[in-house]
Design an enzyme around this catalytic site. Structure first.
Site, PDB file in Angstrom:
ATOM      1  N   SER A 239       0.832  -1.212   0.000  1.00  0.00           N
ATOM      2  CA  SER A 239       0.000   0.000   0.000  1.00  0.00           C
ATOM      3  C   SER A 239       0.861   1.256   0.000  1.00  0.00           C
ATOM      4  O   SER A 239       0.344   2.368   0.103  1.00  0.00           O
ATOM      5  CB  SER A 239      -0.918   0.008   1.221  1.00  0.00           C
ATOM      6  OG  SER A 239      -0.149  -0.092   2.408  1.00  0.00           O
TER       7      SER A 239
ATOM      8  N   ASN B  79      -1.618  -2.172  13.690  1.00  0.00           N
ATOM      9  CA  ASN B  79      -3.060  -1.927  13.701  1.00  0.00           C
ATOM     10  C   ASN B  79      -3.425  -0.632  14.436  1.00  0.00           C
ATOM     11  O   ASN B  79      -4.226   0.166  13.951  1.00  0.00           O
ATOM     12  CB  ASN B  79      -3.812  -3.116  14.316  1.00  0.00           C
ATOM     13  CG  ASN B  79      -3.608  -4.380  13.502  1.00  0.00           C
ATOM     14  OD1 ASN B  79      -3.077  -4.322  12.389  1.00  0.00           O
ATOM     15  ND2 ASN B  79      -4.016  -5.519  14.044  1.00  0.00           N
TER      16      ASN B  79
ATOM     17  N   THR C 140     -38.042  28.002  -9.950  1.00  0.00           N
ATOM     18  CA  THR C 140     -38.438  26.724  -9.359  1.00  0.00           C
ATOM     19  C   THR C 140     -38.740  25.847 -10.571  1.00  0.00           C
ATOM     20  O   THR C 140     -39.240  26.351 -11.583  1.00  0.00           O
ATOM     21  CB  THR C 140     -39.681  26.842  -8.453  1.00  0.00           C
ATOM     22  OG1 THR C 140     -40.768  27.330  -9.247  1.00  0.00           O
ATOM     23  CG2 THR C 140     -39.451  27.793  -7.289  1.00  0.00           C
ATOM     24  N   HIS C 141     -38.422  24.581 -10.478  1.00  0.00           N
ATOM     25  CA  HIS C 141     -38.559  23.651 -11.620  1.00  0.00           C
ATOM     26  C   HIS C 141     -37.768  24.142 -12.834  1.00  0.00           C
ATOM     27  O   HIS C 141     -38.122  23.824 -13.973  1.00  0.00           O
ATOM     28  CB  HIS C 141     -40.024  23.456 -12.033  1.00  0.00           C
ATOM     29  CG  HIS C 141     -40.958  23.234 -10.885  1.00  0.00           C
ATOM     30  ND1 HIS C 141     -41.331  21.983 -10.458  1.00  0.00           N
ATOM     31  CD2 HIS C 141     -41.567  24.109 -10.045  1.00  0.00           C
ATOM     32  CE1 HIS C 141     -42.155  22.097  -9.422  1.00  0.00           C
ATOM     33  NE2 HIS C 141     -42.301  23.387  -9.148  1.00  0.00           N
TER      34      HIS C 141
ATOM     35  N   SER D   4     -12.132  25.155 -27.978  1.00  0.00           N
ATOM     36  CA  SER D   4     -12.365  23.881 -28.641  1.00  0.00           C
ATOM     37  C   SER D   4     -11.297  23.677 -29.701  1.00  0.00           C
ATOM     38  O   SER D   4     -10.825  24.640 -30.299  1.00  0.00           O
ATOM     39  CB  SER D   4     -13.752  23.891 -29.277  1.00  0.00           C
ATOM     40  OG  SER D   4     -13.783  22.987 -30.367  1.00  0.00           O
TER      41      SER D   4
ATOM     42  N   LYS E 215     -15.716  28.646 -29.556  1.00  0.00           N
ATOM     43  CA  LYS E 215     -16.157  28.055 -28.281  1.00  0.00           C
ATOM     44  C   LYS E 215     -15.364  28.550 -27.085  1.00  0.00           C
ATOM     45  O   LYS E 215     -14.184  28.855 -27.158  1.00  0.00           O
ATOM     46  CB  LYS E 215     -16.036  26.520 -28.332  1.00  0.00           C
ATOM     47  CG  LYS E 215     -17.090  25.851 -29.189  1.00  0.00           C
ATOM     48  CD  LYS E 215     -18.501  25.961 -28.650  1.00  0.00           C
ATOM     49  CE  LYS E 215     -18.794  25.029 -27.502  1.00  0.00           C
ATOM     50  NZ  LYS E 215     -18.868  23.645 -27.909  1.00  0.00           N
TER      51      LYS E 215
ATOM     52  N   ASN F  81     -15.410  26.940 -23.401  1.00  0.00           N
ATOM     53  CA  ASN F  81     -16.060  25.863 -22.650  1.00  0.00           C
ATOM     54  C   ASN F  81     -15.807  25.972 -21.140  1.00  0.00           C
ATOM     55  O   ASN F  81     -14.685  26.216 -20.715  1.00  0.00           O
ATOM     56  CB  ASN F  81     -15.560  24.506 -23.146  1.00  0.00           C
ATOM     57  CG  ASN F  81     -15.942  24.253 -24.591  1.00  0.00           C
ATOM     58  OD1 ASN F  81     -17.018  24.676 -25.023  1.00  0.00           O
ATOM     59  ND2 ASN F  81     -15.070  23.609 -25.338  1.00  0.00           N
TER      60      ASN F  81
ATOM     61  N   GLU G 191     -17.521  22.082 -15.284  1.00  0.00           N
ATOM     62  CA  GLU G 191     -17.987  20.733 -15.635  1.00  0.00           C
ATOM     63  C   GLU G 191     -17.266  19.675 -14.803  1.00  0.00           C
ATOM     64  O   GLU G 191     -17.860  18.688 -14.372  1.00  0.00           O
ATOM     65  CB  GLU G 191     -17.762  20.475 -17.128  1.00  0.00           C
ATOM     66  CG  GLU G 191     -18.642  21.323 -18.022  1.00  0.00           C
ATOM     67  CD  GLU G 191     -18.239  21.191 -19.486  1.00  0.00           C
ATOM     68  OE1 GLU G 191     -17.355  21.945 -19.915  1.00  0.00           O
ATOM     69  OE2 GLU G 191     -18.804  20.336 -20.176  1.00  0.00           O
TER      70      GLU G 191
ATOM     71  N   TYR H 231      -9.207  -5.870  13.430  1.00  0.00           N
ATOM     72  CA  TYR H 231      -8.614  -5.410  12.171  1.00  0.00           C
ATOM     73  C   TYR H 231      -8.751  -6.469  11.088  1.00  0.00           C
ATOM     74  O   TYR H 231      -8.642  -7.666  11.336  1.00  0.00           O
ATOM     75  CB  TYR H 231      -7.130  -5.073  12.376  1.00  0.00           C
ATOM     76  CG  TYR H 231      -6.446  -4.654  11.086  1.00  0.00           C
ATOM     77  CD1 TYR H 231      -6.510  -3.340  10.634  1.00  0.00           C
ATOM     78  CD2 TYR H 231      -5.771  -5.582  10.291  1.00  0.00           C
ATOM     79  CE1 TYR H 231      -5.915  -2.962   9.437  1.00  0.00           C
ATOM     80  CE2 TYR H 231      -5.169  -5.205   9.086  1.00  0.00           C
ATOM     81  CZ  TYR H 231      -5.250  -3.896   8.673  1.00  0.00           C
ATOM     82  OH  TYR H 231      -4.665  -3.530   7.490  1.00  0.00           O
TER      83      TYR H 231
ATOM     84  N   GLN I 166      -7.173  -1.631   4.764  1.00  0.00           N
ATOM     85  CA  GLN I 166      -6.067  -0.938   4.118  1.00  0.00           C
ATOM     86  C   GLN I 166      -6.568  -0.078   2.951  1.00  0.00           C
ATOM     87  O   GLN I 166      -5.956   0.918   2.590  1.00  0.00           O
ATOM     88  CB  GLN I 166      -5.039  -1.962   3.627  1.00  0.00           C
ATOM     89  CG  GLN I 166      -3.866  -1.362   2.886  1.00  0.00           C
ATOM     90  CD  GLN I 166      -2.697  -2.335   2.785  1.00  0.00           C
ATOM     91  OE1 GLN I 166      -1.991  -2.547   3.759  1.00  0.00           O
ATOM     92  NE2 GLN I 166      -2.533  -2.936   1.632  1.00  0.00           N
TER      93      GLN I 166
ATOM     94  N   LYS J   9      -7.732   4.192   2.832  1.00  0.00           N
ATOM     95  CA  LYS J   9      -6.989   5.434   2.563  1.00  0.00           C
ATOM     96  C   LYS J   9      -7.192   5.909   1.135  1.00  0.00           C
ATOM     97  O   LYS J   9      -7.432   7.095   0.897  1.00  0.00           O
ATOM     98  CB  LYS J   9      -5.504   5.239   2.873  1.00  0.00           C
ATOM     99  CG  LYS J   9      -5.245   5.232   4.357  1.00  0.00           C
ATOM    100  CD  LYS J   9      -3.942   4.579   4.701  1.00  0.00           C
ATOM    101  CE  LYS J   9      -4.067   3.459   5.697  1.00  0.00           C
ATOM    102  NZ  LYS J   9      -4.760   2.249   5.248  1.00  0.00           N
TER     103      LYS J   9
HETATM  104  N1  ARG Z   1      -0.918  -1.079   5.811  1.00  0.00           N
HETATM  105  C1  ARG Z   1      -1.842  -1.569   6.786  1.00  0.00           C
HETATM  106  C2  ARG Z   1      -3.163  -0.809   6.664  1.00  0.00           C
HETATM  107  O1  ARG Z   1      -3.167   0.245   6.135  1.00  0.00           O
HETATM  108  C3  ARG Z   1      -1.293  -1.438   8.160  1.00  0.00           C
HETATM  109  C4  ARG Z   1      -1.851  -2.406   9.131  1.00  0.00           C
HETATM  110  C5  ARG Z   1      -1.422  -3.781   8.830  1.00  0.00           C
HETATM  111  N2  ARG Z   1      -1.764  -4.682   9.885  1.00  0.00           N
HETATM  112  C6  ARG Z   1      -1.754  -5.986   9.700  1.00  0.00           C
HETATM  113  N3  ARG Z   1      -2.109  -6.701  10.705  1.00  0.00           N
HETATM  114  N4  ARG Z   1      -1.460  -6.538   8.551  1.00  0.00           N
HETATM  115  O2  ARG Z   1      -4.178  -1.268   7.091  1.00  0.00           O
END
Ligand code: ARG
Length: 471
Positions: free
Chosen positions: A32, A119, A164-165, A286, A292, A294, A299, A326, A331, A334
């Protein structure tokens, strides 16, 4: 065996448990780092707090603590300068930093992870990141509100058709219309603030899920990281992601609000409306049609709310049915939140620029404001006020006048008094006065109404609170 399925050498963190490295595809699906490297500052901040606490509690020596601190600060400088080598085989930001710490300070690096797990570490980092970002987004919203208020003040008495509408309804002021967005955005800010307040509890010290046998001081680390308190349940501390969901929900809703404004800018800037002109900075030409202009930025603001809603959906579905505590599914949280945050940040910036540089065609707006018998309600209100006719009846009389004007292909104000009197003898030439757009607008001076004096008050009061910093 294909190349993708060949194995890499055992990694640094597979410990004594594994005999070989993961399959290459395993490394790819597991890593990750490309996403969570953005947590590096928070990861270092969390580790510094944890290490200081371990020293204070006598869990590691002061000497190791100092080495850890110096090593982490060195890593921060390396990442900042771009010298740091991130490695996918080290999976995530936590392991990348820990491995580098090992290279820099040797065995002491291995003591940092005492009484901690990735975790609680990732939950801590992510909360810190989100907390900071909630504040940043609130400030960006405020900049947009400021731009809207400035335009609202300039256009406190600029007439435009209220819809309205999407049908012409009653004349309003352009300033009033813009201030509606200021109100929405204030609630968006409130939701982000609320999310930031609720997420501000420390998971650090929950360890893998059950707490730890070491004599840690979770209050100390919570304080150092400016959390209001340590989270009370270690299982909840590592499993909870509702903070990310709440924040993304607030973002998605703000994105939806921006998409409404974006859509209006697109409509208003079309030649069919001709109400506003977007500055060149926020439009494109354009490649084939030279005439044009734009409204691409608008948008894209309209479209990007889709990504934000998608992120919210992504997080909710990821969490749905996920057993405690967990799971690696988390993961993926994010990527979803970062996408939503980045999207909203871009839209807020672009929207602020578009509003600041907007030029308004007052003439076209005013003309449209008076079209389609937009002041008919004025006539009905007048009959109620002056002739004491019940509103329903006044509405009916006005409806007949509108029908007559339509038959004669003229405006209400152009109707002949004699023709009007045939519909109701109480009608006189006085009614013409209330039919003007200016009068219609000026009359709506109830609290929260569109009258220029109300709009000016509102815009000034907003600008005042922003200057004082009370919002
Ligand atoms: N990269 C992991 C995450 O974002 C960190 C936690 C990993 N923990 C584990 N027990 N594998 O969730």
């Amino acid at each position: 065996m294909t190349k993708e399925n060949s194995k890499s050498p055992p990694g640094q963190f597979r410990g004594g448990r594994f005999t070989g490295g993961p399959a290459a595809i395993m490394e790819q699906i597991n890593a990750s780092i490309d996403v969570d490297k953005r947590l590096w500052r928070e990861d270092i901040e969390g580790s510094l707090a944890h290490s200081a606490m371990l020293v204070k509690q006598g869990i590691i020596t002061a000497q190791d603590g100092t080495a850890i601190e110096q090593g982490l600060k060195q890593i921060a400088r390396e990442i900042e300068s771009g010298a740091f080598q991130f490695s996918a085989s080290l999976e995530d930001i936590h392991m990348n930093i820990e491995a580098r710490l090992g290279q820099l300070i040797g065995a002491a690096a291995g003591r940092l992870h005492t009484a901690r797990s990735r975790n609680d570490q990732v939950a801590t980092d992510f909360r810190l990141w989100c907390r900071k970002q909630c504040r940043a987004l609130q400030n960006e919203i405020k900049s947009l509100q400021w731009a809207l208020c400035q335009q609202a003040l300039t256009h406190a008495s600029t007439a435009m058709p209220g819809f309205t509408h999407l049908q012409t309804a009653q004349p309003v002021t352009f300033g009033h219309h813009l201030l509606a967005y200021v109100e929405m955005l204030e609630r968006d800010k409130g939701r982000l603030k609320d999310a930031a307040r609720r997420m501000n509890e420390s998971p650090l010290g929950a360890a893998a899920l059950a707490g730890t046998s070491f004599p840690i001081d979770r209050i100390m680390t919570a304080k150092k990281l400016k959390f209001t308190r340590p989270m009370a349940n270690s299982i909840d501390a590592v499993s909870a992601r509702d903070f990310a969901v709440e924040m993304t929900a607030a973002i998605a809703l703000c994105g939806v609000h921006l998409s409404r404004l974006a859509e209006e800018l697109i409509l208003w800037s079309s030649s069919q409306f001709g109400f506003v002109r977007l500055s060149e900075d926020f439009t494109t030409g354009s490649s084939i049609m030279p005439q044009k202009r734009n409204p691409d930025a608008a948008e894209l603001c309209r479209a990007k709310s889709g990504q934000m809603i998608g992120s919210l959906n992504n997080l909710l579905v990821m969490l749905k049915g996920l057993p405690l505590a967990y799971a690696k599914d988390m993961q993926e949280d994010k990527q979803a939140l970062f996408t939503a945050c980045d999207g909203l940040g871009l839209c807020l910036g672009a929207m602020t620029g578009m509003i600041e540089n907007l030029s308004v065609n007052k003439q076209a707006m005013k003309q449209a404001a008076g079209a389609d018998h937009a002041t008919a309600t004025e006539l009905a209100d007048y009959l109620v006020r002056v002739e004491n006719i019940p509103f329903r009846e006044a509405h009916h009389i006005t409806g007949r006048l509108v029908a007559l004007a339509e038959r004669q292909n003229c405006t209400l104000a152009d109707l002949k008094i004699a023709d009007m009197k045939r519909i109701d003898k109480r009608l006189s030439k006085e009614v013409r006065k209330v039919l003007s757009v200016e009068s219609a607008i000026k009359m709506r001076h109830s609290y929260g109404g569109t009258a220029p004096e109300r709009v000016k008050e509102q815009a000034q009061s907003w600008l005042g609170t922003f200057t004082k910093g009370t919002r």
